[in-house]
Design an enzyme around this catalytic site. Structure first.
Site, PDB file in Angstrom:
ATOM      1  N   HIS A  11      -9.683   5.676   6.384  1.00  0.00           N
ATOM      2  CA  HIS A  11     -11.639   5.270   6.682  1.00  0.00           C
ATOM      3  C   HIS A  11     -11.352   4.943   5.234  1.00  0.00           C
ATOM      4  O   HIS A  11     -11.242   5.262   4.635  1.00  0.00           O
ATOM      5  CB  HIS A  11     -12.431   6.549   6.936  1.00  0.00           C
ATOM      6  N   HIS A  14     -12.193  -2.504  13.391  1.00  0.00           N
ATOM      7  CA  HIS A  14     -13.054  -2.690  13.240  1.00  0.00           C
ATOM      8  C   HIS A  14     -13.911  -1.508  14.720  1.00  0.00           C
ATOM      9  O   HIS A  14     -12.849  -0.469  15.213  1.00  0.00           O
ATOM     10  CB  HIS A  14     -14.885  -2.904  12.744  1.00  0.00           C
ATOM     11  N   SER A  22     -20.467  -3.387  11.187  1.00  0.00           N
ATOM     12  CA  SER A  22     -21.762  -4.229  12.099  1.00  0.00           C
ATOM     13  C   SER A  22     -22.895  -4.156  11.628  1.00  0.00           C
ATOM     14  O   SER A  22     -23.711  -4.504  11.724  1.00  0.00           O
ATOM     15  CB  SER A  22     -21.559  -3.591  13.543  1.00  0.00           C
ATOM     16  N   ARG A  24     -17.000  13.195  13.415  1.00  0.00           N
ATOM     17  CA  ARG A  24     -17.254  12.839  14.323  1.00  0.00           C
ATOM     18  C   ARG A  24     -15.998  12.509  14.920  1.00  0.00           C
ATOM     19  O   ARG A  24     -16.218  13.141  17.094  1.00  0.00           O
ATOM     20  CB  ARG A  24     -17.370  11.322  14.277  1.00  0.00           C
ATOM     21  N   ASP A  60     -12.461   7.444  15.373  1.00  0.00           N
ATOM     22  CA  ASP A  60     -11.552   6.182  16.721  1.00  0.00           C
ATOM     23  C   ASP A  60     -10.094   6.871  17.217  1.00  0.00           C
ATOM     24  O   ASP A  60      -9.756   6.717  18.104  1.00  0.00           O
ATOM     25  CB  ASP A  60     -11.283   5.325  16.233  1.00  0.00           C
TER      26      ASP A  60
END
Length: 315
Positions: free
Chosen positions: A223, A174, A144, A232, A278
C-alpha cells in the site's frame, strides 16, 4: 470522536432518503448507455448529470458571499451521498438484469441500497454496511479523495468534484484493484484445480514465487501509505471467519494471508508486505452471489463519496 445516537442516525437516514430522488433526465440517460460501457464510466456520467441539482453552483452564480459557501457545499454533499446508491443500482440493474429498481426506505441506507441492487439477504445487508463504512476514506491522500479536493478547490461544486474523484477511483492501481485481486485468486484456484493440486501454504508459496519471478505483482498486497496489515482487511477477515468460515475462496485468502507477508519480505522489493483492503472485499461479495466483479469499484465509489466529500467540506 463521538458515536452518534440511534436517533441521530435515523434522522440522517431520513434526510438522505428525502434527498435521494434523481433528476428526471438521469435514468433515461443511464438507460441509453451501451451495456458494455464500464460501470464506473456510467457512474461518473450519471453523477455529472445530477449536477443540474447543484445548490452551490446556483448560489455561486447568484453571488452568495464566501462566508456562506460551506452551507451550499453541505447541501450538495448530502445530495451526492443520497443519490449515489440509486445511480449505482440503476446501472447494475440495466447492465446485468431487467433495469427495474425496487426501493425500501423503511430500511437503513445499506438495506435500501441492497434492495435496489436486487438482494434481499440480512447477511449481505450487514456486509454492505461494513463495506460502505470501511471504504469511505482512510487518510485523504488517496487518489480519489485527493482528486475530489483538487477539483473542489477550483469551486467546482461537489457533484463535479466527486465525479472527478470517481474517474480517479476507476484506475487499476486504485479502486479497480479489488476486481484484479479476485481474478488473481480465482486464476490461482483454477490453475490448482486443473493440475489436481491442493490449495495450501506450500502450493500458494510456489505460485507466489512464480508470479514474482515473472516480474508480476501480487495484487492486494502492499500500500502506498500503510506499513502494516490494513485494519480494513482485518475487519473483513473477522466478518469472513464469522459468516463464511467454510467458503472455499475465503479459505484461499486466509491461506495467502498466512504465507504472503513472509514471501514478500524474503523477496525484499516491497515496502509493505501486508494485505490491504482490496485483498478481501471481492471474495466476500462473491460468497453472497454478487459475482459481477466489474461492478465492485462502483460499490467502492458509493462509499468513498462520504469520505472524500466530508474532507471537501472541511477544506
Amino acid at each position: 470522536s463521538e458515536v452518534p445516537t440511534k436517533e441521530q442516525v435515523d434522522t440522517l437516514t431520513a434526510e438522505l432518503f428525502e434527498r435521494s430522488e434523481l433528476p428526471p433526465h438521469v435514468i433515461p440517460l443511464l438507460k441509453s448507455l451501451p451495456k458494455d460501457m464500464h460501470p464506473m464510466t456510467q457512474f461518473a456520467i450519471g453523477l455529472n448529470a445530477c449536477q443540474t441539482e447543484s445548490k452551490f453552483a446556483k448560489a455561486y452564480a447568484e453571488g452568495v458571499p464566501k462566508t456562506k459557501y460551506h452551507e451550499y457545499v453541505l447541501e450538495d454533499i448530502l445530495g451526492v451521498v443520497a443519490k449515489c446508491p440509486e445511480i449505482a443500482a440503476t446501472i447494475y440493474r440495466n447492465i446485468y438484469f431487467d433495469g427495474v429498481v425496487n426501493k425500501d426506505t423503511s430500511l437503513d441506507y445499506s438495506g435500501n441500497f441492497c434492495r435496489m441492487l436486487g438482494y434481499d439477504n440480512p447477511g449481505f445487508d450487514e456486509l454492505m454496511r461494513l463495506y460502505l463504512c470501511i471504504h469511505t476514506d482512510h487518510e485523504g491522500g488517496n487518489a480519489s479523495a485527493h482528486t475530489t479536493h483538487l477539483v473542489g478547490s477550483t469551486l467546482s461544486d461537489p457533484y463535479l468534484s466527486y465525479a472527478a474523484g470517481l474517474n480517479a477511483l476507476a484506475g487499476p492501481l486504485h479502486g479497480l484493484a479489488n476486481q484484479e485481486v479476485l481474478k488473481w485468486i480465482q486464476d490461482l484456484k483454477h490453475k490448482f484445480d486443473s493440475e489436481g493440486k491442493p490449495v495450501n501454504a506450500e502450493t500458494i508459496t510456489e505460485f507466489a514465487w512464480e508470479t514474482l519471478n515473472a516480474k508480476k505483482v501480487i495484487p492486494g498486497y502492499g500500500h502506498a501509505v500503510l506499513r502494516k496489515t490494513d485494519p480494513r482487511y482485518t475487519c473483513q477477515r473477522e466478518f469472513g471467519l464469522k459468516h463464511m468460515p467454510d467458503d472455499e475462496l475465503f479459505k484461499v485468502v486466509d491461506t495467502i494471508y498466512q504465507v504472503m507477508p513472509g514471501i514478500l519480505k524474503e523477496h525484499g522489493k516491497v515496502a509493505n508486505p501486508y494485505p490491504n483492503v482490496d485483498s478481501h472485499s471481492g471474495v466476500l461479495l462473491w460468497h453472497y452471489g454478487f459475482t459481477q466483479f466489474q461492478f465492485y469499484t462502483v460499490l467502492f465509489g458509493v462509499s468513498r463519496a462520504v469520505g472524500g466529500l466530508s474532507q471537501l467540506y472541511w477544506d
